[in-house]
Design an enzyme around this catalytic site. Sequence first.
Site, PDB file in Angstrom:
ATOM      1  N   ASP A  56       0.721  -1.420  -0.063  1.00  0.00           N
ATOM      2  CA  ASP A  56      -0.093   0.009   0.056  1.00  0.00           C
ATOM      3  C   ASP A  56       1.015   1.098  -0.056  1.00  0.00           C
ATOM      4  O   ASP A  56       1.745   1.218   0.857  1.00  0.00           O
ATOM      5  CB  ASP A  56      -0.852  -0.073   1.179  1.00  0.00           C
ATOM      6  N   SER A 136      -4.948  14.663 -12.173  1.00  0.00           N
ATOM      7  CA  SER A 136      -6.558  14.682 -12.653  1.00  0.00           C
ATOM      8  C   SER A 136      -6.817  15.976 -13.133  1.00  0.00           C
ATOM      9  O   SER A 136      -6.421  16.957 -12.683  1.00  0.00           O
ATOM     10  CB  SER A 136      -7.356  14.132 -11.697  1.00  0.00           C
ATOM     11  N   TYR A 149     -10.630  14.883  -3.261  1.00  0.00           N
ATOM     12  CA  TYR A 149     -10.088  14.421  -4.300  1.00  0.00           C
ATOM     13  C   TYR A 149      -9.266  15.732  -5.123  1.00  0.00           C
ATOM     14  O   TYR A 149      -8.136  15.550  -5.332  1.00  0.00           O
ATOM     15  CB  TYR A 149     -11.026  13.788  -5.312  1.00  0.00           C
ATOM     16  N   LYS A 153      -5.395  16.279  -5.405  1.00  0.00           N
ATOM     17  CA  LYS A 153      -4.664  16.318  -7.082  1.00  0.00           C
ATOM     18  C   LYS A 153      -4.154  17.814  -7.183  1.00  0.00           C
ATOM     19  O   LYS A 153      -3.470  17.863  -7.871  1.00  0.00           O
ATOM     20  CB  LYS A 153      -6.115  15.947  -8.034  1.00  0.00           C
TER      21      LYS A 153
HETATM   22  P1  NAD Z   1      -8.377   2.218  -9.933  1.00  0.00           P
HETATM   23  O1  NAD Z   1      -9.535   2.499  -9.068  1.00  0.00           O
HETATM   24  O2  NAD Z   1      -8.836   1.289 -11.279  1.00  0.00           O
HETATM   25  O3  NAD Z   1      -7.091   1.614  -9.092  1.00  0.00           O
HETATM   26  C1  NAD Z   1      -6.041   0.819  -9.782  1.00  0.00           C
HETATM   27  C2  NAD Z   1      -5.225   0.249  -8.716  1.00  0.00           C
HETATM   28  O4  NAD Z   1      -5.040   0.926  -7.705  1.00  0.00           O
HETATM   29  C3  NAD Z   1      -5.963  -0.811  -8.154  1.00  0.00           C
HETATM   30  O5  NAD Z   1      -5.507  -2.206  -8.318  1.00  0.00           O
HETATM   31  C4  NAD Z   1      -6.081  -0.658  -6.367  1.00  0.00           C
HETATM   32  O6  NAD Z   1      -5.791  -1.939  -5.591  1.00  0.00           O
HETATM   33  C5  NAD Z   1      -4.878   0.212  -6.469  1.00  0.00           C
HETATM   34  N1  NAD Z   1      -4.678   1.001  -5.133  1.00  0.00           N
HETATM   35  C6  NAD Z   1      -5.465   1.666  -4.831  1.00  0.00           C
HETATM   36  N2  NAD Z   1      -5.172   2.220  -3.703  1.00  0.00           N
HETATM   37  C7  NAD Z   1      -4.012   1.895  -3.401  1.00  0.00           C
HETATM   38  C8  NAD Z   1      -2.948   1.975  -2.446  1.00  0.00           C
HETATM   39  N3  NAD Z   1      -3.067   2.681  -1.267  1.00  0.00           N
HETATM   40  N4  NAD Z   1      -1.739   1.514  -2.738  1.00  0.00           N
HETATM   41  C9  NAD Z   1      -1.516   0.681  -3.674  1.00  0.00           C
HETATM   42  N5  NAD Z   1      -2.376   0.583  -4.572  1.00  0.00           N
HETATM   43  C10 NAD Z   1      -3.614   1.172  -4.535  1.00  0.00           C
HETATM   44  O7  NAD Z   1      -7.748   3.601 -10.470  1.00  0.00           O
HETATM   45  P2  NAD Z   1      -7.105   4.267 -11.823  1.00  0.00           P
HETATM   46  O8  NAD Z   1      -8.527   4.362 -12.703  1.00  0.00           O
HETATM   47  O9  NAD Z   1      -6.326   3.052 -12.389  1.00  0.00           O
HETATM   48  O10 NAD Z   1      -6.140   5.394 -11.403  1.00  0.00           O
HETATM   49  C11 NAD Z   1      -5.030   5.462 -11.320  1.00  0.00           C
HETATM   50  C12 NAD Z   1      -4.794   7.087 -11.267  1.00  0.00           C
HETATM   51  O11 NAD Z   1      -5.168   7.661 -12.249  1.00  0.00           O
HETATM   52  C13 NAD Z   1      -5.215   7.539  -9.786  1.00  0.00           C
HETATM   53  O12 NAD Z   1      -4.259   8.379  -9.106  1.00  0.00           O
HETATM   54  C14 NAD Z   1      -6.419   8.384 -10.067  1.00  0.00           C
HETATM   55  O13 NAD Z   1      -6.854   9.107  -9.192  1.00  0.00           O
HETATM   56  C15 NAD Z   1      -5.892   8.836 -11.524  1.00  0.00           C
HETATM   57  N6  NAD Z   1      -7.101   9.140 -12.175  1.00  0.00           N
HETATM   58  C16 NAD Z   1      -7.869   8.487 -12.763  1.00  0.00           C
HETATM   59  C17 NAD Z   1      -9.310   8.669 -13.656  1.00  0.00           C
HETATM   60  C18 NAD Z   1     -10.097   7.744 -14.314  1.00  0.00           C
HETATM   61  O14 NAD Z   1     -11.082   8.177 -14.725  1.00  0.00           O
HETATM   62  N7  NAD Z   1      -9.948   6.504 -14.023  1.00  0.00           N
HETATM   63  C19 NAD Z   1      -9.244  10.124 -13.983  1.00  0.00           C
HETATM   64  C20 NAD Z   1      -8.166  11.165 -13.568  1.00  0.00           C
HETATM   65  C21 NAD Z   1      -7.237  10.753 -12.718  1.00  0.00           C
END
Ligand code: NAD
Length: 254
Positions: A56, A136, A149, A153
Site C-alpha cells: 500500500d 487529474s 480528491y 490532486k
Molecule cells: P483504479 O481505481 O482502477 O485502481 C487501480 C489500482 O490502484 C487497483 O489495483 C488498486 O488496488 C490500486 N490501489 C488503490 N489504492 C492503493 C494504495 N493505497 N496503494 C497501492 N495501490 C492502490 O484507479 P485508476 O483509474 O487506474 O487510477 C489511477 C490513477 O489515475 C489515480 O491516481 C487516479 O486518481 C488517477 N485518475 C484516474 C481517472 C479515471 O477516470 N480512472 C481520472 C483522473 C485521474
Amino acid sequence: MSGRRVLITAGASGIGLGLAKRFAAEGDQLAICDADGDAIAQVKAGHPDFIAHHADVTDEAQMDAFLAQVEDVWGGVDVVCANAGIGGPAGRIEDLDYGAWRDCVGVNLFGAFLTCRWAARVMRAQKSGLIILTSSTAGLFGYPLRSPYAAAKWGIVGLTKTLAMELGGANVRVNCICPGAVEGDRMERVLANESAATGTPIEDLRAAYVDCTSLKSWVSVDDLADMALFLASPAASKVSGQILAVDGHTESIN
Ligand code: NAD
C-alpha cells in the site's frame, strides 16, 4: 529493446497496469506494487518477469520493503510513475466523514511522498531519471462534491512543480499527467457514487463527463500510456515541471 527500469505504483489494474503493459511492450523492465494482493498474484502469473509486490503506497514499512527489493535487483531506476489514487467520497463537505477525507488525501497525496522520496534519492545519486505523477482534471478545476480528491490532486500539481525545481540540477525530470474521465471500472464506481450523492441518473452524469470537453470524448488508458511513453522518450528530454492534461480539453467541471 529499450531496457529502461520502470516502477509503477498501483500497477496491478486500471491505468497502472495499462502503463506497465505498454512499457513492457517497448522492452522495458517493470516493477509494480499494489494494495490488492489478489490482483498482484494475477499480474505475477501473467507477467513472471515483472517485480510485483503487495504494498500500500501509504504504508511506510510495506513501501520500504518493495523499494528495497527494486533497488537490490536493479541497482537504480529510470522511470517512476507515482500513479496510485482513489476516488474518495462524493458529497458536500458538511456531509463528509473525516476518515473518508483522510483516506482520500492519504492515498492520492501522502501516497506519492514515499514513492517520490525514494525516487529522488536514487535518481539524484545516479544523476538521471524521470518521475511521472498522476493528478487529474480535478487538479486543474474546482470539483464540487469531490473536495478531498480535488484538494489532493491540486497537491500533486504543487509537488510536481516543486520536485522539478529540486531535482532539475541533478538531471532528473518531473512531470504530471492529468487524465480526464477514463473508460473503465473506476469511472463506473465514480458515476455510481456521484449518482447516489446527487440523485442524478448515471446516464446523465456519463454524458456530462463528455459534454464538458472540447473533443467530446472519454479518455482511454492507451491515451495516457502514449503520453507516459512520450515523456520517457528522448523527444521529451527538455520537458520538466509540466502539468499535462490528457482529457480532450476539459472546459469546465459542473
Ligand atoms: P483504479 O481505481 O482502477 O485502481 C487501480 C489500482 O490502484 C487497483 O489495483 C488498486 O488496488 C490500486 N490501489 C488503490 N489504492 C492503493 C494504495 N493505497 N496503494 C497501492 N495501490 C492502490 O484507479 P485508476 O483509474 O487506474 O487510477 C489511477 C490513477 O489515475 C489515480 O491516481 C487516479 O486518481 C488517477 N485518475 C484516474 C481517472 C479515471 O477516470 N480512472 C481520472 C483522473 C485521474
